[in-house]
Design an enzyme around this catalytic site. Structure first.
Site, PDB file in Angstrom:
ATOM      1  N   ASN A   1       4.373 -32.121 -26.648  1.00  0.00           N
ATOM      2  CA  ASN A   1       4.348 -32.071 -25.893  1.00  0.00           C
ATOM      3  C   ASN A   1       4.423 -32.585 -24.461  1.00  0.00           C
ATOM      4  O   ASN A   1       4.895 -33.716 -25.550  1.00  0.00           O
ATOM      5  CB  ASN A   1       3.327 -30.949 -25.443  1.00  0.00           C
ATOM      6  CG  ASN A   1       2.782 -29.642 -24.351  1.00  0.00           C
ATOM      7  OD1 ASN A   1       4.427 -29.391 -23.987  1.00  0.00           O
ATOM      8  ND2 ASN A   1       2.469 -28.992 -24.578  1.00  0.00           N
TER       9      ASN A   1
ATOM     10  N   HIS B   1       1.821 -57.684 -26.444  1.00  0.00           N
ATOM     11  CA  HIS B   1       1.487 -58.888 -25.585  1.00  0.00           C
ATOM     12  C   HIS B   1       0.929 -60.024 -26.053  1.00  0.00           C
ATOM     13  O   HIS B   1      -0.271 -58.950 -25.770  1.00  0.00           O
ATOM     14  CB  HIS B   1       2.090 -58.999 -24.764  1.00  0.00           C
ATOM     15  CG  HIS B   1       4.085 -58.483 -24.364  1.00  0.00           C
ATOM     16  ND1 HIS B   1       5.005 -58.225 -24.479  1.00  0.00           N
ATOM     17  CD2 HIS B   1       3.640 -56.790 -23.687  1.00  0.00           C
ATOM     18  CE1 HIS B   1       5.955 -57.387 -23.826  1.00  0.00           C
ATOM     19  NE2 HIS B   1       5.075 -56.336 -23.737  1.00  0.00           N
TER      20      HIS B   1
ATOM     21  N   ARG C   1     -19.074 -36.005 -33.476  1.00  0.00           N
ATOM     22  CA  ARG C   1     -19.021 -35.411 -34.810  1.00  0.00           C
ATOM     23  C   ARG C   1     -18.041 -35.076 -35.737  1.00  0.00           C
ATOM     24  O   ARG C   1     -16.956 -35.347 -35.530  1.00  0.00           O
ATOM     25  CB  ARG C   1     -19.268 -34.025 -34.108  1.00  0.00           C
ATOM     26  CG  ARG C   1     -18.679 -33.236 -34.092  1.00  0.00           C
ATOM     27  CD  ARG C   1     -19.337 -31.423 -33.821  1.00  0.00           C
ATOM     28  NE  ARG C   1     -18.488 -30.787 -33.557  1.00  0.00           N
ATOM     29  CZ  ARG C   1     -18.438 -29.814 -33.650  1.00  0.00           C
ATOM     30  NH1 ARG C   1     -18.339 -29.883 -34.961  1.00  0.00           N
ATOM     31  NH2 ARG C   1     -17.202 -28.584 -33.268  1.00  0.00           N
TER      32      ARG C   1
END
Length: 212
Positions: free
Chosen positions: A81, A111, A179
């Protein structure tokens, strides 16, 4: 060893003139993608296919940003999206049927921590991999070197700094497994909202209803 070979070997490198020359293709294609008529879905799909190293049925809602494009390999039916960013200095591998919500960012680039080392212009890219059937929630950030397994849901706003195992719901900063996804989850479309009878018949008829 030149800087491109150093980068591709996964060791510290400097983004010199030759490295930046490789980025020109992606910059041109992302500019084209980000300025195309947003209702011209065929044109968007064509640009995405040209941009990515490998894709089949991929669709990206612009705007989209990446460094190279050829270092991004997505499986079938990939969807990202709006406002996705993939810094593909290292290889980014994404499996089949994966979805990204808005503002997802994948960073293979980084970096050094020490300011002197960082100011030397050396940087690095470490690969990221995401398995099949994964959904990354809005504003998720995936950091260098992370491996996300198959059938994983990452909650919105997460910062993924470590590997996530298969069939997990994970969220937070840093992202942690909450979970395991189970068969019981199949009948719900949002929290405890169950599919209605018509929708359940439809998805079952199309092979998404499990073994029932």
């Amino acid at each position: 060893m030149d800087q491109i070979k150093r980068r591709d070997a996964g060791i510290a490198y400097i983004a010199d003139k030759e490295v930046m020359e490789q980025q020109k293709r992606a910059r041109k294609l992302t500019q084209e993608l980000n300025t195309v008529d947003r209702s011209d879905f065929e044109k968007i799909e064509k640009i995405v296919k040209e941009l990515l190293g490998k894709s089949e049925g991929a669709f990206i809602n612009p705007p989209f940003y990446c460094d190279y494009g050829f270092n991004i390999e997505v499986g079938k039916n990939f969807y990202a999206n709006y406002n996705c960013t993939i810094l593909d200095v290292g290889k980014v591998t994404i499996g089949d049927n994966c979805m990204f919500a808005p503002n997802v960012a994948i960073y293979t680039a980084g970096h050094p921590i020490h300011p002197d080392s960082r100011n030397s212009m050396y940087e690095y890219g470490i690969p990221v991999s995401i398995g099949d059937n994964c959904w990354l929630g809005g504003n998720t950030i995936v950091c260098p070197g992370v491996k996300i397994g198959n059938n994983v849901v990452i909650g919105a706003g997460s910062v993924v700094t470590k590997d996530i195992s298969d069939w997990s719901i994970a969220a937070g900063n840093p992202c942690r497994v909450i979970r395991t996804i189970t068969e019981e989850d199949r009948k719900y479309y949002y929290k405890k909202n169950e599919f209605d009878e018509d929708a359940w018949k439809d998805l079952t008829a199309r092979g998404f209803g499990g073994l029932e």
